[in-house]
Design a protein around this motif. Structure first.
Motif, mmCIF file in Angstrom:
data_model
loop_
_atom_site.group_PDB
_atom_site.id
_atom_site.type_symbol
_atom_site.label_atom_id
_atom_site.label_comp_id
_atom_site.label_asym_id
_atom_site.label_seq_id
_atom_site.Cartn_x
_atom_site.Cartn_y
_atom_site.Cartn_z
ATOM 1 N N ASP A 1 0.729 -1.253 0.105
ATOM 2 C CA ASP A 1 -0.089 -0.031 0.127
ATOM 3 C C ASP A 1 0.891 1.220 0.031
ATOM 4 N N SER B 1 3.686 6.670 6.405
ATOM 5 C CA SER B 1 4.395 6.243 7.883
ATOM 6 C C SER B 1 5.818 6.508 7.711
ATOM 7 N N GLU C 1 -0.092 4.238 2.377
ATOM 8 C CA GLU C 1 0.237 3.802 3.868
ATOM 9 C C GLU C 1 1.792 4.075 4.084
#
Length: 335
Positions: free
Chosen positions: A210, A217, A213
């Motif tokens: 992903d 992060s 994501e």
């Protein structure tokens, strides 16, 4: 001496008249999925025009969409715009360029065995060139225009979505010496490895990871996203990745209509830019600068040209390329 000058002039005029009447072999794409050969009279050269004998012409995504019937345009009558070749004849106001010069050129109908181009859209390439396919300048000019328009700031974090031919050229050309991090996203591992070779800090296969994501992060939201895939849904990924006030660069050509989240664009205050050649204030300068940068090695196409085809196999070439074969990045017709 006067007689010799008159004789040279007569030969020049006579040759030009012969070329003006010359029937050249060209193609059209009026019927989806079918290429028709035809004889065309290119007509008399204008004073600022150059006649180029084609040695190579790239197959662009626009060409593939035209071949498949997704584009209805006068371009179908004179396809081909990524030409490279040898000057055959020059108009009387052309100046420095001369017959025999090896050049990159932007002109309509470059899939024909000869085509015409304005002098400001013709640039000399190294005269020792034998592999003409590596000197297609029009795609690089599009990248130069895109980079010039984007105005990457020192310290920016940048993501490229789509590592096809154009995305990889963008990866080569980005000012990586002052980008703090460059993410490249694609679904093809071979292309991603090339992106890594060309300077990407992080490569992400969006089928396996992903990407949104992961990037959020690791780095938070990014400053600039260059959408170079031209695929449905990629603008939504770009929107999610961008910080408030970030730049979304729609570089890819989106042929089909699609919905975009303009509400998110508004609430994030995104700056949306569509750097097609029509945005350029001087695309002829972009073109000339592209060739200069190719000579410097900033842009190198040897690892990007994966398939070549003979001119008389052009129907086979387009059918093959349209099938989205594995290991394909860029195809070129050779003459």
């Amino acid at each position: 001496m006067l007689f010799q000058k008159k004789l040279r002039l007569w030969h020049t005029v006579n040759r030009r008249n012969e070329m003006n009447k010359m029937q050249v072999k060209a193609i059209n794409m009026k019927e989806p999925g079918k290429i028709m050969f035809r004889d065309v009279d290119l007509g008399k050269l204008k004073p600022n025009e150059i006649l180029v004998r084609t040695k190579a012409c790239g197959i662009c995504k626009f060409d593939i969409n035209a071949f498949s019937g997704k584009i209805k345009d006068s371009y179908l009558d004179e396809p081909g715009h990524e030409g490279v070749g040898i000057i055959e004849e020059v108009g009387e106001e052309v100046g420095e360029l001369k017959p025999g010069d090896k050049v990159a050129a932007l002109g309509r109908g470059a899939f024909g065995n000869y085509f015409k181009a304005s002098k400001n859209m013709v640039a000399k390439i190294p005269q020792e060139t034998e592999d003409f396919e590596y000197w297609m300048a029009e795609p690089v000019a599009c990248v130069v225009n895109g980079l010039r328009s984007t105005i990457i700031q020192p310290g920016d974090t940048v993501a490229i979505i789509g590592c096809g031919y154009m995305g990889l050229l963008l990866t080569q050309g980005l000012p990586k010496e002052y980008i703090t991090h460059l993410f490249c996203i694609d679904i093809n591992d071979e292309r991603l490895e090339l992106a890594k070779e060309f300077g990407a800090d992080t490569i992400l296969n969006s089928i396996q990871t992903d990407a949104v994501e992961y990037i959020k992060s690791e780095k938070g939201e990014v400053d600039v996203v260059i959408e170079a895939a031209g695929a449905q849904g990629t603008s939504d990924i770009a929107t999610e990745l961008l910080r408030k006030g970030g730049k979304l660069i729609i570089f890819g050509h989106h042929v089909e209509k699609e919905l975009v989240d303009m509400g998110a664009w508004h609430m994030k205050g995104l700056r949306i830019l569509n750097p097609s050649p029509m945005l350029s204030s001087d695309f002829s300068k972009d073109f000339q600068d592209a060739v200069k940068l190719m000579k410097r090695g900033t842009f190198a196409q040897k690892k990007l040209i994966t398939h070549t085809f003979a001119f008389l196999e052009i129907q086979k070439a387009f059918s093959f390329v349209s099938s989205k074969p594995p290991h394909y990045i860029k195809g070129v017709i050779l003459y």
